[in-house]
Write a protein that holds these residues in place. Structure first.
Motif, mmCIF file in Angstrom:
data_model
loop_
_atom_site.group_PDB
_atom_site.id
_atom_site.type_symbol
_atom_site.label_atom_id
_atom_site.label_comp_id
_atom_site.label_asym_id
_atom_site.label_seq_id
_atom_site.Cartn_x
_atom_site.Cartn_y
_atom_site.Cartn_z
ATOM 1 N N ILE A 80 32.221 27.500 41.641
ATOM 2 C CA ILE A 80 33.383 28.381 41.694
ATOM 3 C C ILE A 80 33.220 29.341 42.864
ATOM 4 O O ILE A 80 32.299 30.156 42.880
ATOM 5 N N PRO A 81 34.082 29.273 43.865
ATOM 6 C CA PRO A 81 33.949 30.170 45.018
ATOM 7 C C PRO A 81 34.277 31.608 44.644
ATOM 8 O O PRO A 81 34.993 31.868 43.671
ATOM 9 N N ALA A 82 33.746 32.546 45.415
ATOM 10 C CA ALA A 82 33.906 33.963 45.098
ATOM 11 C C ALA A 82 35.355 34.414 45.167
ATOM 12 O O ALA A 82 35.731 35.384 44.502
ATOM 13 N N ASN A 83 36.175 33.726 45.944
ATOM 14 C CA ASN A 83 37.568 34.160 46.086
ATOM 15 C C ASN A 83 38.499 33.525 45.067
ATOM 16 O O ASN A 83 39.699 33.805 45.059
ATOM 17 N N TRP A 95 42.141 34.583 46.200
ATOM 18 C CA TRP A 95 42.316 35.791 47.005
ATOM 19 C C TRP A 95 41.838 35.528 48.426
ATOM 20 O O TRP A 95 40.816 34.881 48.640
ATOM 21 N N VAL A 96 42.603 36.035 49.379
ATOM 22 C CA VAL A 96 42.197 36.013 50.784
ATOM 23 C C VAL A 96 42.055 37.461 51.245
ATOM 24 O O VAL A 96 43.040 38.202 51.245
ATOM 25 N N PRO A 97 40.846 37.912 51.584
ATOM 26 C CA PRO A 97 40.649 39.315 51.974
ATOM 27 C C PRO A 97 41.422 39.661 53.243
ATOM 28 O O PRO A 97 41.759 38.781 54.047
ATOM 29 N N VAL A 125 47.126 37.101 47.665
ATOM 30 C CA VAL A 125 46.833 36.288 46.484
ATOM 31 C C VAL A 125 47.751 35.076 46.529
ATOM 32 O O VAL A 125 48.976 35.225 46.608
ATOM 33 N N PHE A 126 47.165 33.887 46.490
ATOM 34 C CA PHE A 126 47.922 32.645 46.489
ATOM 35 C C PHE A 126 47.875 32.009 45.099
ATOM 36 O O PHE A 126 46.859 32.082 44.402
ATOM 37 N N ARG A 142 38.844 45.309 48.065
ATOM 38 C CA ARG A 142 38.107 44.851 46.892
ATOM 39 C C ARG A 142 38.752 43.617 46.290
ATOM 40 O O ARG A 142 39.972 43.455 46.345
ATOM 41 N N ARG A 143 37.919 42.789 45.698
ATOM 42 C CA ARG A 143 38.413 41.605 45.006
ATOM 43 C C ARG A 143 39.367 42.040 43.901
ATOM 44 O O ARG A 143 39.060 42.924 43.115
#
Length: 247
Positions: A80-83, A95-97, A125-126, A142-143
């Motif tokens: 699971i990727p952090a985003n 999420w894309v920072p 956010v997609f 922040r995430r």
């Protein structure tokens, strides 16, 4: 009379699938949320009609093995990727920072029809499932959490609902974790051509055209988050809506 739903599944290997076990779930009527219990039952398939045999209490280890077995057929597999924010096998939220990214405009309704530059972008956010591809903006670095407020994505080619008009852009064939980068590239590498939304995209005199022209003429170090249009929507609302759709 009870209606009967018909369904089918496709085996990913040769052979036949046989009814093996049944799991019965019991829910109490007290507390919030109500406690749940499960029993596992073997199946007697010797007769014309399968019969559920007496069961035994489900254990955590047994349920974990079942979950692992079922997850092999799920669409979202791997680390699971952090985003990644949410995944249920049908829907993926990520999420894309905020960052500096290249953006290309090709707008016949705009005096500066063809321009491109590296500009600051807000956090995004997609959401992607088999029916829709949507995007919203968020403030800060922040995430996002469930309580994070969503803002209108300030981009051409995006409708009021957040739905992205992808035109002739070739989209990835799946929305698994490993394809997040491809979805991001499909969005940021596209040509932004016209305003699709009816409501204002940004808080700026002259609207979205003037806003992006300002950024192109004098790129700031950070995206001016004060220009984002707040929506009566939080991240939890998106998740609740999707869980309701799949209930």
């Amino acid at each position: 009379m009870m209606d009967r739903d018909h369904f089918a599944f496709v085996l990913q290997h040769s052979g036949q699938a046989k009814l093996a076990q049944a799991i019965l779930i019991y829910r109490g009527n007290g507390g919030a949320p109500a406690p749940s219990y499960a029993t596992v039952h073997e199946i007697d398939a010797s007769g014309a009609v399968p019969v559920i045999l007496p069961g035994r209490a489900a254990t955590r280890a047994g349920l974990a093995r079942l979950s692992q077995s079922l997850s092999r057929a799920a669409r979202h597999l791997g680390l699971i990727p952090a985003n990644a924010l949410y995944a249920d096998g049908h829907t993926l939220l990520w999420w894309v920072p905020p960052a500096q990214r290249h953006i290309t405009f090709h707008c016949t309704q705009w005096p500066l029809a063809d321009r491109a530059a590296v500009l600051p972008h807000p956090g995004l956010v997609f959401l992607c499932d088999k029916h829709r591809w949507q995007v919203w903006a968020v403030k800060g670095r922040r995430r996002p959490s469930g309580k994070t407020v969503l803002y209108r994505a300030p981009y051409f080619n995006v409708y009021d609902s957040g739905q992205i008009c992808h035109g002739n852009v070739v989209l990835p064939q799946d929305n698994g974790f490993e394809h997040i980068g491809q979805w991001n590239a499909a969005f940021f590498d596209s040509r932004f051509t016209h305003v699709n939304a009816v409501a204002p995209l940004v808080r700026h005199p002259g609207g979205a055209n003037a806003f992006w022209q300002m950024l192109l003429d004098d790129p700031p170090a950070r995206f001016p988050s004060g220009a984002l249009v707040r929506l009566p929507l939080r991240l939890n609302d998106l998740i609740a809506r999707k869980e309701h759709d799949h209930a």
